[in-house]
Scaffold this motif. Structure first.
Motif, PDB file in Angstrom:
ATOM      1  N   GLN A   1      -9.131  11.747  -4.348  1.00 45.36           N
ATOM      2  CA  GLN A   1      -8.051  11.056  -5.046  1.00 45.36           C
ATOM      3  C   GLN A   1      -7.410   9.980  -4.175  1.00 45.36           C
ATOM      4  O   GLN A   1      -7.005   8.929  -4.686  1.00 45.36           O
ATOM      5  CB  GLN A   1      -6.993  12.070  -5.484  1.00 45.36           C
ATOM      6  CG  GLN A   1      -5.904  11.467  -6.362  1.00 45.36           C
ATOM      7  CD  GLN A   1      -4.955  12.526  -6.879  1.00 45.36           C
ATOM      8  OE1 GLN A   1      -5.011  13.672  -6.475  1.00 45.36           O
ATOM      9  NE2 GLN A   1      -4.076  12.133  -7.792  1.00 45.36           N
ATOM     10  N   ARG A   2      -7.303  10.228  -2.883  1.00 44.94           N
ATOM     11  CA  ARG A   2      -6.684   9.257  -1.979  1.00 44.94           C
ATOM     12  C   ARG A   2      -7.679   8.860  -0.902  1.00 44.94           C
ATOM     13  O   ARG A   2      -8.066   9.664  -0.053  1.00 44.94           O
ATOM     14  CB  ARG A   2      -5.421   9.841  -1.347  1.00 44.94           C
ATOM     15  CG  ARG A   2      -4.307  10.060  -2.354  1.00 44.94           C
ATOM     16  CD  ARG A   2      -2.957  10.137  -1.682  1.00 44.94           C
ATOM     17  NE  ARG A   2      -1.870  10.120  -2.646  1.00 44.94           N
ATOM     18  CZ  ARG A   2      -0.608   9.870  -2.339  1.00 44.94           C
ATOM     19  NH1 ARG A   2      -0.277   9.626  -1.085  1.00 44.94           N
ATOM     20  NH2 ARG A   2       0.319   9.877  -3.267  1.00 44.94           N
ATOM     21  N   CYS A   3      -8.096   7.625  -0.938  1.00 42.09           N
ATOM     22  CA  CYS A   3      -9.030   7.087   0.038  1.00 42.09           C
ATOM     23  C   CYS A   3      -9.057   5.576  -0.122  1.00 42.09           C
ATOM     24  O   CYS A   3      -8.427   5.017  -1.024  1.00 42.09           O
ATOM     25  CB  CYS A   3     -10.429   7.676  -0.139  1.00 42.09           C
ATOM     26  SG  CYS A   3     -11.241   7.153  -1.670  1.00 42.09           S
TER      27      CYS A   3
ATOM     28  N   LEU B   1      -6.005   7.328   5.665  1.00 44.14           N
ATOM     29  CA  LEU B   1      -7.002   7.452   4.607  1.00 44.14           C
ATOM     30  C   LEU B   1      -8.400   7.290   5.174  1.00 44.14           C
ATOM     31  O   LEU B   1      -8.609   6.562   6.135  1.00 44.14           O
ATOM     32  CB  LEU B   1      -6.766   6.397   3.523  1.00 44.14           C
ATOM     33  CG  LEU B   1      -5.403   6.410   2.830  1.00 44.14           C
ATOM     34  CD1 LEU B   1      -5.292   5.224   1.879  1.00 44.14           C
ATOM     35  CD2 LEU B   1      -5.181   7.714   2.086  1.00 44.14           C
TER      36      LEU B   1
ATOM     37  N   LEU C   1       1.101   4.273  -2.840  1.00 51.32           N
ATOM     38  CA  LEU C   1       0.844   5.687  -2.571  1.00 51.32           C
ATOM     39  C   LEU C   1       2.012   6.571  -2.995  1.00 51.32           C
ATOM     40  O   LEU C   1       1.828   7.767  -3.250  1.00 51.32           O
ATOM     41  CB  LEU C   1       0.549   5.890  -1.086  1.00 51.32           C
ATOM     42  CG  LEU C   1      -0.752   5.263  -0.578  1.00 51.32           C
ATOM     43  CD1 LEU C   1      -0.871   5.419   0.926  1.00 51.32           C
ATOM     44  CD2 LEU C   1      -1.962   5.887  -1.270  1.00 51.32           C
TER      45      LEU C   1
ATOM     46  N   GLU D   1       2.385   7.535  -7.639  1.00 56.06           N
ATOM     47  CA  GLU D   1       1.409   8.246  -8.468  1.00 56.06           C
ATOM     48  C   GLU D   1       2.033   8.758  -9.760  1.00 56.06           C
ATOM     49  O   GLU D   1       1.434   8.658 -10.839  1.00 56.06           O
ATOM     50  CB  GLU D   1       0.806   9.409  -7.682  1.00 56.06           C
ATOM     51  CG  GLU D   1      -0.297  10.146  -8.430  1.00 56.06           C
ATOM     52  CD  GLU D   1      -0.972  11.197  -7.577  1.00 56.06           C
ATOM     53  OE1 GLU D   1      -1.886  11.874  -8.098  1.00 56.06           O
ATOM     54  OE2 GLU D   1      -0.599  11.338  -6.394  1.00 56.06           O
TER      55      GLU D   1
ATOM     56  N   CYS E   1       0.837  -1.213   0.000  1.00 54.32           N
ATOM     57  CA  CYS E   1       0.000   0.000   0.000  1.00 54.32           C
ATOM     58  C   CYS E   1       0.865   1.254   0.000  1.00 54.32           C
ATOM     59  O   CYS E   1       0.611   2.203  -0.756  1.00 54.32           O
ATOM     60  CB  CYS E   1      -0.919   0.002   1.209  1.00 54.32           C
ATOM     61  SG  CYS E   1      -2.253  -1.210   1.156  1.00 54.32           S
TER      62      CYS E   1
ATOM     63  N   TYR F   1      -4.707   5.287 -11.769  1.00 58.96           N
ATOM     64  CA  TYR F   1      -4.036   5.223 -10.466  1.00 58.96           C
ATOM     65  C   TYR F   1      -4.982   4.611  -9.439  1.00 58.96           C
ATOM     66  O   TYR F   1      -5.744   5.304  -8.764  1.00 58.96           O
ATOM     67  CB  TYR F   1      -3.606   6.629 -10.050  1.00 58.96           C
ATOM     68  CG  TYR F   1      -2.847   6.688  -8.741  1.00 58.96           C
ATOM     69  CD1 TYR F   1      -1.678   5.961  -8.545  1.00 58.96           C
ATOM     70  CD2 TYR F   1      -3.308   7.485  -7.705  1.00 58.96           C
ATOM     71  CE1 TYR F   1      -0.982   6.011  -7.353  1.00 58.96           C
ATOM     72  CE2 TYR F   1      -2.615   7.558  -6.502  1.00 58.96           C
ATOM     73  CZ  TYR F   1      -1.462   6.826  -6.332  1.00 58.96           C
ATOM     74  OH  TYR F   1      -0.777   6.885  -5.137  1.00 58.96           O
ATOM     75  N   ARG F   2      -4.942   3.306  -9.330  1.00 59.91           N
ATOM     76  CA  ARG F   2      -5.759   2.601  -8.350  1.00 59.91           C
ATOM     77  C   ARG F   2      -5.130   1.245  -8.044  1.00 59.91           C
ATOM     78  O   ARG F   2      -4.349   0.710  -8.831  1.00 59.91           O
ATOM     79  CB  ARG F   2      -7.195   2.428  -8.845  1.00 59.91           C
ATOM     80  CG  ARG F   2      -7.320   1.693 -10.171  1.00 59.91           C
ATOM     81  CD  ARG F   2      -8.770   1.444 -10.521  1.00 59.91           C
ATOM     82  NE  ARG F   2      -8.924   0.777 -11.807  1.00 59.91           N
ATOM     83  CZ  ARG F   2      -9.263   1.383 -12.925  1.00 59.91           C
ATOM     84  NH1 ARG F   2      -9.492   2.682 -12.922  1.00 59.91           N
ATOM     85  NH2 ARG F   2      -9.389   0.710 -14.057  1.00 59.91           N
TER      86      ARG F   2
END
Length: 248
Positions: free
Chosen positions: A230-232, A204, A164, A167, A160, A177-178
């Motif tokens: 975007q980030r979660c 997050l 992150l 990107e 993870c 981006y996922r």
């Protein structure tokens, strides 16, 4: 609202609404107008249930006066109802030569909220209108409380964190981006607990979609995907229910 709840003048309003809520540690909702029972026993539970705290909140559509930074501020709290639910609004006005005092207030409120929210994660649920609704915050859960096979937690956390930091790598190659993980197991096996622990470790928030919810379709799901930050962490629940429907 969080900053205002800490102001003595806001808690001493003579026109207020009364509600109750559960008592919990590090609550972000504590206000200066809350009423605590004068008891020697400080236990938070009574007869196996969490105690309720009486909460005083200034009425809607009422103007309150607060002294801040050498100025008198007039604050009006209002509530709007629509077909998609209700929203709260704050109107702040001040008589001054510039709006610097309002800017300082907003920055101070932002810093206060971020400091109190540092040890919590926020959870949002998808409603049947295709919008995200705030569902409260939760104390961060340490990863040490999650029991998995040796090395599994470290592998997931490392992956993870690497994602992150990647990107730019995704953007340079035109790749969405996922990152996806499939967690499976019987109910109560710790899937949700692991997700909450990861959210706390990575800082997050969590957005939850139930794919088996009434009215859920491709269009609604696409609308929800377009409204997440975007980030979660996006949690898709009950995938097995969808698979069983398509296979019959």
């Amino acid at each position: 609202m969080h900053w205002l709840s800490k102001q003595p003048a806001f808690g001493k309003s003579r026109e207020f609404e009364i509600t109750t809520r559960s008592v919990g540690k590090n609550s972000l909702d504590t206000t200066t107008g809350d009423l605590d029972e004068e008891e020697e026993d400080s236990e938070q539970f009574s007869h196996g249930r969490r105690k309720k705290k009486v909460v005083f909140m200034p009425c809607h559509d009422t103007t309150h006066t607060i002294y801040y930074g050498g100025h008198l501020l007039r604050v009006t709290r209002s509530k709007r109802n629509s077909d998609y639910g209700s929203t709260q609004e704050l109107k702040i006005s001040v008589v001054a030569r510039s709006n610097d005092v309002i800017k300082r207030l907003v920055l101070e409120a932002k810093k206060l909220y971020e400091a109190d929210a540092e040890h919590r994660i926020h959870i949002y649920l998808a409603d049947h209108y295709g919008y995200w609704r705030y569902n409260g915050s939760r104390q961060k859960r340490p990863l040490s409380s999650i029991v998995l096979e040796p090395g599994v937690k470290d592998m997931i956390v490392a992956d993870c964190k690497d994602f992150l930091r990647s990107e730019d790598w995704y953007a340079e190659r035109g790749i969405p981006y996922r990152r996806g993980y499939l967690l499976y197991g019987v109910p109560g096996s710790g899937k949700t607990s692991l997700i909450h622990a990861l959210a706390g470790e990575l800082g997050l928030d969590i957005y939850v979609v139930s794919l088996s919810a009434k009215g859920m379709n491709d269009t609604m799901l696409m609308n929800l995907m377009g409204r997440i930050p975007q980030r979660c962490i996006l949690l898709l629940e009950v995938i097995q229910a969808v698979r069983s429907k398509t296979s019959t």
